[in-house]
Write a protein that holds these residues in place. Structure first.
Motif, mmCIF file in Angstrom:
data_model
loop_
_atom_site.group_PDB
_atom_site.id
_atom_site.type_symbol
_atom_site.label_atom_id
_atom_site.label_comp_id
_atom_site.label_asym_id
_atom_site.label_seq_id
_atom_site.Cartn_x
_atom_site.Cartn_y
_atom_site.Cartn_z
ATOM 1 N N VAL A 175 31.943 40.504 23.455
ATOM 2 C CA VAL A 175 30.634 40.203 22.882
ATOM 3 C C VAL A 175 30.530 40.921 21.552
ATOM 4 O O VAL A 175 30.740 42.138 21.467
ATOM 5 N N GLY A 176 30.230 40.186 20.493
ATOM 6 C CA GLY A 176 30.168 40.792 19.167
ATOM 7 C C GLY A 176 30.141 39.734 18.086
ATOM 8 O O GLY A 176 29.577 38.646 18.280
ATOM 9 N N ASP A 177 30.736 40.040 16.948
ATOM 10 C CA ASP A 177 30.797 39.087 15.834
ATOM 11 C C ASP A 177 31.589 37.858 16.248
ATOM 12 O O ASP A 177 32.514 37.925 17.059
ATOM 13 N N LEU A 178 31.235 36.725 15.668
ATOM 14 C CA LEU A 178 31.897 35.466 16.006
ATOM 15 C C LEU A 178 33.252 35.388 15.296
ATOM 16 O O LEU A 178 33.323 35.254 14.066
ATOM 17 N N LYS A 179 34.321 35.471 16.100
ATOM 18 C CA LYS A 179 35.659 35.423 15.506
ATOM 19 C C LYS A 179 36.712 35.208 16.593
ATOM 20 O O LYS A 179 36.476 35.436 17.777
ATOM 21 N N VAL A 180 37.881 34.765 16.140
ATOM 22 C CA VAL A 180 39.065 34.675 16.981
ATOM 23 C C VAL A 180 40.181 35.416 16.244
ATOM 24 O O VAL A 180 40.431 35.148 15.062
ATOM 25 N N VAL A 181 40.822 36.336 16.934
ATOM 26 C CA VAL A 181 41.896 37.138 16.329
ATOM 27 C C VAL A 181 43.178 36.902 17.120
ATOM 28 O O VAL A 181 43.207 37.106 18.342
ATOM 29 N N LEU A 182 44.234 36.494 16.428
ATOM 30 C CA LEU A 182 45.538 36.264 17.048
ATOM 31 C C LEU A 182 46.540 37.246 16.448
ATOM 32 O O LEU A 182 46.743 37.266 15.225
ATOM 33 N N GLU A 183 47.148 38.037 17.303
ATOM 34 C CA GLU A 183 48.104 39.054 16.850
ATOM 35 C C GLU A 183 49.524 38.547 17.060
ATOM 36 O O GLU A 183 49.904 38.161 18.163
ATOM 37 N N SER B 133 54.758 29.278 9.028
ATOM 38 C CA SER B 133 55.587 30.484 9.182
ATOM 39 C C SER B 133 54.706 31.742 9.041
ATOM 40 O O SER B 133 53.685 31.710 8.336
ATOM 41 N N PRO B 134 55.068 32.826 9.687
ATOM 42 C CA PRO B 134 56.258 32.989 10.534
ATOM 43 C C PRO B 134 56.043 32.367 11.918
ATOM 44 O O PRO B 134 54.960 32.450 12.484
ATOM 45 N N TYR B 135 57.066 31.739 12.427
ATOM 46 C CA TYR B 135 56.953 31.062 13.718
ATOM 47 C C TYR B 135 57.251 32.044 14.841
ATOM 48 O O TYR B 135 58.302 32.009 15.473
ATOM 49 N N GLU B 136 56.287 32.916 15.055
ATOM 50 C CA GLU B 136 56.444 33.983 16.038
ATOM 51 C C GLU B 136 55.479 33.770 17.208
ATOM 52 O O GLU B 136 54.412 33.175 17.042
ATOM 53 N N PRO B 137 55.836 34.274 18.365
ATOM 54 C CA PRO B 137 54.918 34.165 19.498
ATOM 55 C C PRO B 137 53.696 35.054 19.295
ATOM 56 O O PRO B 137 53.738 36.025 18.533
ATOM 57 N N ILE B 138 52.626 34.745 19.981
ATOM 58 C CA ILE B 138 51.399 35.535 19.906
ATOM 59 C C ILE B 138 51.477 36.668 20.934
ATOM 60 O O ILE B 138 51.778 36.444 22.101
ATOM 61 N N ASN B 139 51.213 37.888 20.488
ATOM 62 C CA ASN B 139 51.247 39.051 21.376
ATOM 63 C C ASN B 139 49.930 39.247 22.132
ATOM 64 O O ASN B 139 49.926 39.724 23.264
ATOM 65 N N SER B 140 48.811 38.890 21.474
ATOM 66 C CA SER B 140 47.503 39.029 22.108
ATOM 67 C C SER B 140 46.480 38.199 21.340
ATOM 68 O O SER B 140 46.701 37.865 20.167
ATOM 69 N N ALA B 141 45.374 37.892 22.007
ATOM 70 C CA ALA B 141 44.318 37.109 21.379
ATOM 71 C C ALA B 141 42.969 37.686 21.778
ATOM 72 O O ALA B 141 42.794 38.197 22.892
ATOM 73 N N LEU B 142 42.018 37.620 20.863
ATOM 74 C CA LEU B 142 40.649 38.075 21.105
ATOM 75 C C LEU B 142 39.687 36.984 20.683
ATOM 76 O O LEU B 142 39.784 36.446 19.570
ATOM 77 N N VAL B 143 38.757 36.649 21.559
ATOM 78 C CA VAL B 143 37.680 35.712 21.243
ATOM 79 C C VAL B 143 36.373 36.482 21.375
ATOM 80 O O VAL B 143 36.065 37.029 22.444
ATOM 81 N N SER B 144 35.607 36.531 20.298
ATOM 82 C CA SER B 144 34.384 37.327 20.281
ATOM 83 C C SER B 144 33.207 36.478 19.828
ATOM 84 O O SER B 144 33.352 35.550 19.035
ATOM 85 N N GLY B 145 32.027 36.794 20.344
ATOM 86 C CA GLY B 145 30.817 36.069 19.964
ATOM 87 C C GLY B 145 29.694 36.337 20.939
ATOM 88 O O GLY B 145 29.726 37.314 21.698
ATOM 89 N N LEU B 146 28.689 35.482 20.933
ATOM 90 C CA LEU B 146 27.549 35.659 21.818
ATOM 91 C C LEU B 146 27.961 35.558 23.280
ATOM 92 O O LEU B 146 28.813 34.746 23.649
ATOM 93 N N LYS B 147 27.323 36.352 24.109
ATOM 94 C CA LYS B 147 27.607 36.336 25.543
ATOM 95 C C LYS B 147 27.198 35.005 26.162
ATOM 96 O O LYS B 147 27.816 34.540 27.128
ATOM 97 N N THR B 148 26.171 34.372 25.594
ATOM 98 C CA THR B 148 25.609 33.151 26.178
ATOM 99 C C THR B 148 26.174 31.880 25.550
ATOM 100 O O THR B 148 25.526 30.831 25.575
ATOM 101 N N GLU B 149 27.363 31.955 24.961
ATOM 102 C CA GLU B 149 27.986 30.793 24.331
ATOM 103 C C GLU B 149 29.219 30.380 25.134
ATOM 104 O O GLU B 149 30.316 30.906 24.929
ATOM 105 N N PRO B 150 29.077 29.434 26.074
ATOM 106 C CA PRO B 150 30.206 29.049 26.929
ATOM 107 C C PRO B 150 31.341 28.377 26.170
ATOM 108 O O PRO B 150 32.464 28.314 26.670
ATOM 109 N N ALA B 151 31.058 27.863 24.969
ATOM 110 C CA ALA B 151 32.129 27.276 24.166
ATOM 111 C C ALA B 151 33.205 28.325 23.870
ATOM 112 O O ALA B 151 34.395 28.002 23.808
ATOM 113 N N LEU B 152 32.790 29.579 23.718
ATOM 114 C CA LEU B 152 33.762 30.640 23.452
ATOM 115 C C LEU B 152 34.556 30.990 24.699
ATOM 116 O O LEU B 152 35.736 31.344 24.615
#
Length: 303
Positions: A229-237, A191-210
């Motif tokens: 491209v930036g710090d390695l993270k995933v942000v879900l809003e 919880s809370p079981y809410e839909p995701i409004n937006s997502a960000l995936v950040s990390g190295l430009k040369t990392e295809p896993a991202l």
């Protein structure tokens, strides 16, 4: 033990394999598959054999590494190297170096060494064909593994996987994010079981896993997904909270933060090649979610 057989025939090599197997007491029935490796250089060869030996302890197999050599040589030549015991994990390794006309017929040279009645997996550790299933070596296999991470242009490589996709294809970049996907799915299953409004995936430009991680999110949620491209993270809003999974680029511990909750520290080291290969050998059927994640990359916004 390593046995060298210079300028040999396939019959000579097979006889030597049988002789070494009888001397060592190993039996063919102990092998569950044949892994065919197509490296593009001697350096890639040794790294891929090391990874295959690690994976063979979980999946006992015969490893066949085929390395085309001098295609302009006047005479066709086959140099073989057989590794058993401590040099071959839980199986045997056959290294085939081809020269002359043989360099263009790798699949025909490999064919006599495939174990009977066992599945074949083909692996390109670096450069790979545009359509692995149509490649002569790929036609021998029911599972075909590539690795966009080691390509000269990783982003272009992972994007190209969709066009050349055939059921049974996969890429080690996909296996590298298995734990990331599991942690994100677990976090959203609370919880809370809410839909995701937006997502960000950040990390190295040369990392295809991202890139494929972003594609996976884009295929699963009805919201914009950005790749930065930036710090390695995933942000879900979400409407009432933000979920962030982050880790230092070279770190082994990730931090999961959620609005209004204490931080959670989670072991999450970058998975190396041998771990990813071992995971991919656990399943030999088509990976539909991987295919959907490839398709999802086209929906990702690059910022």
């Amino acid at each position: 033990m390593i046995v060298n057989l210079p300028d040999a025939s396939t019959n000579d090599i097979n006889k030597k394999i049988i002789s070494l197997r009888e001397e060592g007491g190993a039996v063919t029935m102990g092998r569950v598959l044949t892994l065919v490796i197509a490296p593009d250089s001697e350096a890639t060869l040794e790294d891929s054999i090391e990874a295959a030996n690690f994976a063979s302890r979980e999946h006992p197999c015969r490893v066949i590494a085929v390395l085309p050599g001098d295609q302009k040589a006047a005479d066709p030549r086959l140099d073989a190297e057989i590794r058993v015991g401590a040099d071959a994990g839980a199986g045997e390794v056959v290294v085939l170096r081809l020269a002359g006309e043989l360099a263009d017929h790798a699949s025909s040279v490999v064919l006599p060494f495939l174990l009977p009645d066992t599945p074949v997996v083909a692996w390109w550790p670096a450069g790979s064909p545009a359509n692995p299933a149509q490649d002569p070596l790929g036609q021998l296999a029911i599972r075909r593994i590539t690795d966009a991470t080691n390509s000269s242009d990783p982003l272009a490589a992972i994007k190209s996987r969709l066009k050349g996709y055939t059921a049974g294809d996969t890429d080690l970049a996909w296996s590298r994010i298995t734990y990331w996907r599991a942690l994100l799915a677990t976090a959203l299953d609370q919880s809370p079981y809410e839909p995701i409004n937006s997502a960000l995936v950040s990390g190295l430009k040369t990392e295809p896993a991202l890139d494929i991680l972003a594609g996976w999110l884009a295929s699963r949620i009805d919201a914009p997904v950005r790749r930065a491209v930036g710090d390695l993270k995933v942000v879900l809003e979400r409407p009432s909270e933000t979920v962030t999974l982050s880790r230092p680029q070279t770190g082994v511990t990730a931090t999961l933060t959620r609005t209004g909750r204490p931080e959670a520290l989670i072991p999450l080291a970058r998975r190396d090649e041998k771990e990813c290969l071992a995971e991919d050998l656990r399943r030999l059927d088509a990976d539909e979610i991987y295919f959907e994640a490839l398709a999802g990359i086209d929906k990702v916004q690059y910022v």
